[in-house]
Motif scaffolding. Sequence first.
Motif, PDB file in Angstrom:
ATOM      1  N   GLU A 153       6.905  -8.161  -0.978  1.00  0.00           N
ATOM      2  CA  GLU A 153       8.131  -7.513  -0.483  1.00  0.00           C
ATOM      3  C   GLU A 153       9.298  -7.805  -1.409  1.00  0.00           C
ATOM      4  O   GLU A 153      10.110  -6.920  -1.711  1.00  0.00           O
ATOM      5  N   GLU A 156       9.017  -5.824  -4.616  1.00  0.00           N
ATOM      6  CA  GLU A 156       9.401  -4.416  -4.408  1.00  0.00           C
ATOM      7  C   GLU A 156      10.910  -4.228  -4.541  1.00  0.00           C
ATOM      8  O   GLU A 156      11.383  -3.214  -5.044  1.00  0.00           O
ATOM      9  N   LEU A 157      11.666  -5.240  -4.091  1.00  0.00           N
ATOM     10  CA  LEU A 157      13.129  -5.131  -4.104  1.00  0.00           C
ATOM     11  C   LEU A 157      13.748  -5.568  -5.426  1.00  0.00           C
ATOM     12  O   LEU A 157      14.916  -5.318  -5.667  1.00  0.00           O
ATOM     13  N   ARG A 196      -1.064   1.879  -2.445  1.00  0.00           N
ATOM     14  CA  ARG A 196      -0.897   2.709  -1.266  1.00  0.00           C
ATOM     15  C   ARG A 196       0.485   2.569  -0.645  1.00  0.00           C
ATOM     16  O   ARG A 196       1.072   3.547  -0.199  1.00  0.00           O
ATOM     17  N   ASP A 197       1.010   1.333  -0.597  1.00  0.00           N
ATOM     18  CA  ASP A 197       2.154   1.080   0.274  1.00  0.00           C
ATOM     19  C   ASP A 197       3.462   0.760  -0.444  1.00  0.00           C
ATOM     20  O   ASP A 197       4.502   0.673   0.207  1.00  0.00           O
ATOM     21  N   ARG A 420      -1.458  -7.792   8.773  1.00  0.00           N
ATOM     22  CA  ARG A 420      -0.391  -8.021   7.792  1.00  0.00           C
ATOM     23  C   ARG A 420       0.929  -8.302   8.474  1.00  0.00           C
ATOM     24  O   ARG A 420       1.917  -7.629   8.248  1.00  0.00           O
ATOM     25  N   ILE A 422       4.174 -10.567   9.023  1.00  0.00           N
ATOM     26  CA  ILE A 422       5.024 -11.672   8.589  1.00  0.00           C
ATOM     27  C   ILE A 422       5.802 -12.109   9.814  1.00  0.00           C
ATOM     28  O   ILE A 422       6.559 -11.341  10.389  1.00  0.00           O
TER      29      ILE A 422
ATOM     30  N   ASN B  47       8.413  -7.014   8.683  1.00  0.00           N
ATOM     31  CA  ASN B  47       7.526  -6.101   7.961  1.00  0.00           C
ATOM     32  C   ASN B  47       6.670  -5.281   8.913  1.00  0.00           C
ATOM     33  O   ASN B  47       5.847  -4.494   8.507  1.00  0.00           O
ATOM     34  N   ARG B  73       4.889  -0.624   6.390  1.00  0.00           N
ATOM     35  CA  ARG B  73       4.393   0.026   5.171  1.00  0.00           C
ATOM     36  C   ARG B  73       3.116   0.802   5.424  1.00  0.00           C
ATOM     37  O   ARG B  73       2.851   1.803   4.764  1.00  0.00           O
ATOM     38  N   VAL B  84      10.224   1.687   1.884  1.00  0.00           N
ATOM     39  CA  VAL B  84      10.462   0.664   2.902  1.00  0.00           C
ATOM     40  C   VAL B  84      11.094  -0.539   2.223  1.00  0.00           C
ATOM     41  O   VAL B  84      10.665  -0.956   1.148  1.00  0.00           O
ATOM     42  N   MET B  85      12.134  -1.104   2.819  1.00  0.00           N
ATOM     43  CA  MET B  85      12.777  -2.310   2.280  1.00  0.00           C
ATOM     44  C   MET B  85      12.743  -3.402   3.339  1.00  0.00           C
ATOM     45  O   MET B  85      13.213  -3.191   4.455  1.00  0.00           O
ATOM     46  N   LEU B  86      12.213  -4.570   3.000  1.00  0.00           N
ATOM     47  CA  LEU B  86      12.272  -5.720   3.888  1.00  0.00           C
ATOM     48  C   LEU B  86      13.594  -6.430   3.603  1.00  0.00           C
ATOM     49  O   LEU B  86      13.712  -7.163   2.622  1.00  0.00           O
TER      50      LEU B  86
END
Lengths: 438, 438
Positions: A153, A156-157, A196-197, A420, A422, B47, B73, B84-86
Amino acid sequence: MSPERLGGPSPAPRAHVVILGGGFGGLACAQALGNTDIDVIVIDRRNHNLFQPLLYQVATAALSPADISEPIRRTLGRYRNIRVMLAEVSGIDTAARAVQISDGGRVAYEHLVIATGSEYNYFGNDGWRTWAPGLKTIHEARLIRQRLLLAFEKAELSDDPLQKRALLTTVVIGGGPTGVEMAGAVSELGRFMIARDFRSLDPADLRVVLIEAGPRLLSGFPENLSDYAADYLRGIGVELRTGAPVKDIGPHHVTVGQDRIETGCVVWGAGVKASPAAGWLGVEPGPGGRVAVGPDLALPSHPEIRVIGDTALAQDADGSPLPGLAQVARQQGFYVGKALRRKLLHNQDSPPFRFRNRGNTAVIGRNAAVFDFGTWQLRGRLAWMLWAIVHVWLLVNFEKRLLVSLQWIWRYTTRQRGARVIDESTPQVPATTQRSET
Amino acid sequence: MSPERLGGPSPAPRAHVVILGGGFGGLACAQALGNTDIDVIVIDRRNHNLFQPLLYQVATAALSPADISEPIRRTLGRYRNIRVMLAEVSGIDTAARAVQISDGGRVAYEHLVIATGSEYNYFGNDGWRTWAPGLKTIHEARLIRQRLLLAFEKAELSDDPLQKRALLTTVVIGGGPTGVEMAGAVSELGRFMIARDFRSLDPADLRVVLIEAGPRLLSGFPENLSDYAADYLRGIGVELRTGAPVKDIGPHHVTVGQDRIETGCVVWGAGVKASPAAGWLGVEPGPGGRVAVGPDLALPSHPEIRVIGDTALAQDADGSPLPGLAQVARQQGFYVGKALRRKLLHNQDSPPFRFRNRGNTAVIGRNAAVFDFGTWQLRGRLAWMLWAIVHVWLLVNFEKRLLVSLQWIWRYTTRQRGARVIDESTPQVPATTQRSET
């Protein structure tokens, strides 16, 4: 409720057989003593038996903790002669034949069975435990799952390519079955999940490094199976570093040889040591802290005390030490349970314990496992299917067997990861040393 | 990876539509915008989307957290136009049309959808949260499960009849659906578990107290259903205390009226307040902290901002405020998603939102539920079966639907509880106020 119902006027509970530890060994022993007139107490500081061979699947979000744990009370609830105590053992008074509980209580025994398992060995670097949890408890598996998913995560950011790559790097330490299973699962999960995500991550940036201090992976297996595992792992993108021990572990790095690897998640699977039973008994510990026992799994100096499973140093018929496997613990538990039943009910002795090898296995990836049956070996997709069948079968409870196999079949087809999650309150520090011992 | 892949030279991500919150409302909105040319960002600090109506089953060990949560996600992975942003939202700059993230970043929007839900309201006694967790997050459900199971374990070991009875006393605060569901489940689980798995406990010592400050349970339902629920709960041994507010909560007690109840586990379900969106927007909050919206669910002062679900104060056709239910959030999410699609792709306006009541339900026990459809009602076993079918159906994902229903069928037949896991590192303190908000 009147105190009489707790077992008579004596303030301390007393039993014919006290079993320490409700893992594979302890439970098998208790079950062999079930529904007899023998009074049995099982003491564990956890309320559940954990199916450790599948714990790496919790860490990689394929299964939930409850899928691979079974409340000890549920397993033993049907046996009216067995009581379960959720308590932590602090010592054993061998002269008075009593177990000391950490809250100050005592439990007297006629026969004692020690089945308290093993814990990860950080070889003197216990500070590493914080950054590199092992795979022995649900807490640790959940911690690894959280770190792994959170690293993705954060990647991704992130706008920084270097940081992105560091966060997508997972380091697995130890080339035994746990390390191999974990490295394979992370590599497969990661690539699929990214593709995929995630929108700003590239599967090619995923890096999984498997570090083994010895010369080869799966050192407990024949060399051709080690080679097969190494080839397979390289094929799915795992980077292997054999022959180099880890020098340092920090919150965001692992140093191996001259290299410092920046990482988002570290997993420890590099070696185990026995529970501190040798200290409780005041005997000299053998290799790995294990307690040497005779052919009847009893202490030579105290025939009323048996030690089984990962805590015991028992010998095979050819004199080689028995490995720390669930099947060894299970067979020893059944043996001791039956031997005690024969002794207490019929005053008969038993022949020595003999281990029957059901095959040693490690799973490497979605389609690959290795099996070593001593005289012959199996590897590849057929070994994977056999591995899956054996492990589903081993799960102690019918419901879990059914559900877990359904989940596997579903995930094998769809490559989904169902667990999955968290947690909202991410645990940042693993359980204390003391708590993870059993 | 080059920064260009993150969305152009601008350092702040920018989207046509930014959705805050990945719960029922936010996800429905995102799905309605899926696979279009509209650029969508969903921001959540968790998430996963949590199926809160079944969270009490996690707290009572019938289900695992992963059974009722779905990675956001995974739900949105198939839509290539959605990111998607966590991340945690710290504010909204309505003038600049940007969301502020707690790490300092900003996300610019053309249209904003706020779907950040609600949290439990301790009515000014936030210290109670430590001793009486609510049922809004996985962490809280797990905490309640741990406390409940540990209290039973401690009672089994206790020699003191008074302490035993206190540990077997569970207090549930709030007579709404959550409190009723929780009280019924604890009473049934406890009696069965004690009878089967514990040796020194008596099912007659189990005590479940349900406290409601108002005059009756289930105040959102017609009175005859409230009476039915009260009768049923009394029949399975739940002690009801209506018309008396809680005065104090401590680690081992709850004070209600003049009575101090010694307890092993307290659960809070007494009221909710909206997420702090009114503060972010700088508008005057309505009842329960909710944000008043017009018939199109937009802020009158900012038509580019929509508020949905538990955070919104929206009105039904007859002018009454819409309740904080998953079905309201879901319908509002779909409505806003479709309205934005129409607006952005075809520049068309939409008719006002209209809520379609699918029936309001609460489950009371293993065989009993109530359903209120406005014009007619249902209660008892048939309502339970309808409740079960509806809830299985609502679970967003096929696999979960199948697995959870299998577990239910199995448990309904065997009365087993599969998820009775006490984590090795028992969390003693719930998540901080801040973390449990969304």
